[in-house]
Design a protein around this motif. Sequence first.
Motif, PDB file in Angstrom:
ATOM      1  N   GLY A  78       0.804  -1.214   0.000  1.00  0.00           N
ATOM      2  CA  GLY A  78       0.000   0.000   0.000  1.00  0.00           C
ATOM      3  C   GLY A  78       0.835   1.261   0.000  1.00  0.00           C
ATOM      4  O   GLY A  78       0.594   2.185  -0.776  1.00  0.00           O
ATOM      5  N   GLY A  79       1.846   1.320   0.872  1.00  0.00           N
ATOM      6  CA  GLY A  79       2.674   2.513   0.970  1.00  0.00           C
ATOM      7  C   GLY A  79       3.543   2.740  -0.244  1.00  0.00           C
ATOM      8  O   GLY A  79       3.659   3.873  -0.739  1.00  0.00           O
ATOM      9  N   GLY A 109       8.620  -3.477   2.700  1.00  0.00           N
ATOM     10  CA  GLY A 109       7.970  -4.773   2.551  1.00  0.00           C
ATOM     11  C   GLY A 109       6.769  -5.001   3.430  1.00  0.00           C
ATOM     12  O   GLY A 109       5.960  -5.887   3.165  1.00  0.00           O
ATOM     13  N   GLY A 110       6.627  -4.230   4.521  1.00  0.00           N
ATOM     14  CA  GLY A 110       5.463  -4.408   5.379  1.00  0.00           C
ATOM     15  C   GLY A 110       5.392  -5.814   5.950  1.00  0.00           C
ATOM     16  O   GLY A 110       6.356  -6.322   6.526  1.00  0.00           O
ATOM     17  N   THR A 111       4.268  -6.467   5.765  1.00  0.00           N
ATOM     18  CA  THR A 111       4.089  -7.811   6.317  1.00  0.00           C
ATOM     19  C   THR A 111       5.072  -8.800   5.697  1.00  0.00           C
ATOM     20  O   THR A 111       5.445  -9.795   6.317  1.00  0.00           O
ATOM     21  N   VAL A 168       7.598   8.810   3.104  1.00  0.00           N
ATOM     22  CA  VAL A 168       7.051   7.521   3.522  1.00  0.00           C
ATOM     23  C   VAL A 168       7.678   7.189   4.864  1.00  0.00           C
ATOM     24  O   VAL A 168       8.901   7.057   4.971  1.00  0.00           O
ATOM     25  N   LEU A 169       6.866   7.091   5.888  1.00  0.00           N
ATOM     26  CA  LEU A 169       7.345   6.818   7.239  1.00  0.00           C
ATOM     27  C   LEU A 169       7.239   5.321   7.514  1.00  0.00           C
ATOM     28  O   LEU A 169       6.137   4.758   7.522  1.00  0.00           O
ATOM     29  N   VAL A 226      -1.755   9.468   4.221  1.00  0.00           N
ATOM     30  CA  VAL A 226      -2.217   8.203   3.669  1.00  0.00           C
ATOM     31  C   VAL A 226      -1.724   7.100   4.600  1.00  0.00           C
ATOM     32  O   VAL A 226      -0.520   6.828   4.676  1.00  0.00           O
ATOM     33  N   SER A 227      -2.642   6.497   5.338  1.00  0.00           N
ATOM     34  CA  SER A 227      -2.276   5.438   6.269  1.00  0.00           C
ATOM     35  C   SER A 227      -2.303   4.104   5.534  1.00  0.00           C
ATOM     36  O   SER A 227      -3.359   3.616   5.134  1.00  0.00           O
TER      37      SER A 227
END
Length: 521
Positions: A20-21, A46-48, A38-39, A137-138
């Motif tokens: 998403g990010g 990669g996130g998850t 982008v925080l 944008v979360s």
Amino acid sequence: MAAEREQEHVRVAVIGSGFGGLGAAVRLRRAGITDFVVLERRDGVGGTWHDNTYPGCACDVPSHLYSFSFAPNPEWPRNFSGQEHIRSYLERVTDTFGLRQHIRFHSEVQLMSWDPEELHWQIEITDGRRLTADVVVSATGPLSDPKLPDIPGLDGFEGKVFHTAQWDHDYDLRGKRVAVIGTGASAIQVVPAIQPQVGRLTLFQRTPAWVMPRADREISGVERWLHGKLPATRYARRQLLWTIRELQVGAFTKRPNQLGLVEKLARAHMKRAVKDPVLREKLTPRYRIGCKRILLSNSYYPALAAPNTDVVASGLKEIRGNTLVAADGTEAEVDVIIFGTGFHVTDMPVSHRIKGADGTRLSEKWSSGMEALRGCTAEGFPNLMTIIGPNTGLGNSSMILMIEAQLNYMVDYVKKLETLGGKVALDPRPEAVTAWNDHVQDRMKRTVWNTGCDSWYLDANGRNTTVWPGTTAEFRKVTKEVRLEEYDVIRAGGTNGSRALAGAVSGRGSGASAFHAGEEA
């Protein structure tokens, strides 16, 4: 210099660097918007797919559908890619689109507050840094914060304990007595990956899962060459995968009884691997297939039928020293506890860190259940967008399709702000949010997810606030553009733009309804 950093302001702040990010970052750049950050709380993207590194970790959506349409990958090695391949893909997306200059690692958001005077978000980072942003944008995603059950006696357990999303690779499982808690997507991958090496494996199963065969194989060099040299072949493959899944949606959302044949296939899959009728009885679900997510594995059942595996058909009730006690009284003495108990999905932790226009936290706003206009924006939280928000999840297809639809909405949202001009914010109208969510919940009544099982799709009130009750094509249609008649236009000084202004800018009359009943959403 420190003072300057504290006063830093950006047009857009994106939280998270998963699909998403990173997708949001690419789309912002493509729209000519480069004033964004982008925080990311971790040390990499990669996130998850950065966090989950447990043995056997892989995707249950075909590789060629589980990727951005604007960043195809002809080099996927298998039909279903492993975690390392997906993370590598996201690293390449980051570099190909020049996103690293925008990403700030080790930057976890502690608090976000809307400033109604300045019409921007004030963001506090873990190390004391601060910045402000016109739009947030979360993109933290629902699979980001592990969920651990509150088990009496867990604190007194003398062995090793960890969640699948926080795998301890330094701990040697060989010869150990291991308990796996849970039977979700992570557990059915972990169990066959570790079963051959552990001394004894005990699976605590509160509810059995429906498991279908996994049509996985290596993608040949010829196929990869064709996909690289002839993009049309890659596109055709993706379209076929997408079409098959779109055709399946009706059975999930309108005609659950049609899934009876799928149940027979799942039973046959189990019977081939599990010869013991007593074990088969333990593993047979008592709910309609699809009510909980259908899982894919060729190795799960053989691992459960192995001599060194025990299946306890009951949830874990308490822990006494190193002895685990199930709700049915079954006991097992173990050295290691591995929780495959999922994530905080219907109670997103980031919502506790977001304060809206009146000081209310998003978690308080959603205390009776998550609600967002078109799955993207929440009333009382101006200029805040959520990627993979309420009722945008899927039960049978690729979440990347839903993410890209929301990215279309995000880009149009920012463009609408530019068209309105000056210091301006958009806040979803309460009646628009209510109309949208009433419509979604009305459609939800017919779906397989509301046929009586207890799943992670449901919140504490038994309401499905997770899944989208339609096709991805339908969702793309309803998020194609921002309808200003569904928003209050807020100007500096506390004034709201009129509905007439909203209608004029959006090209619709001021009497347009929040949700068009004739629209198939």
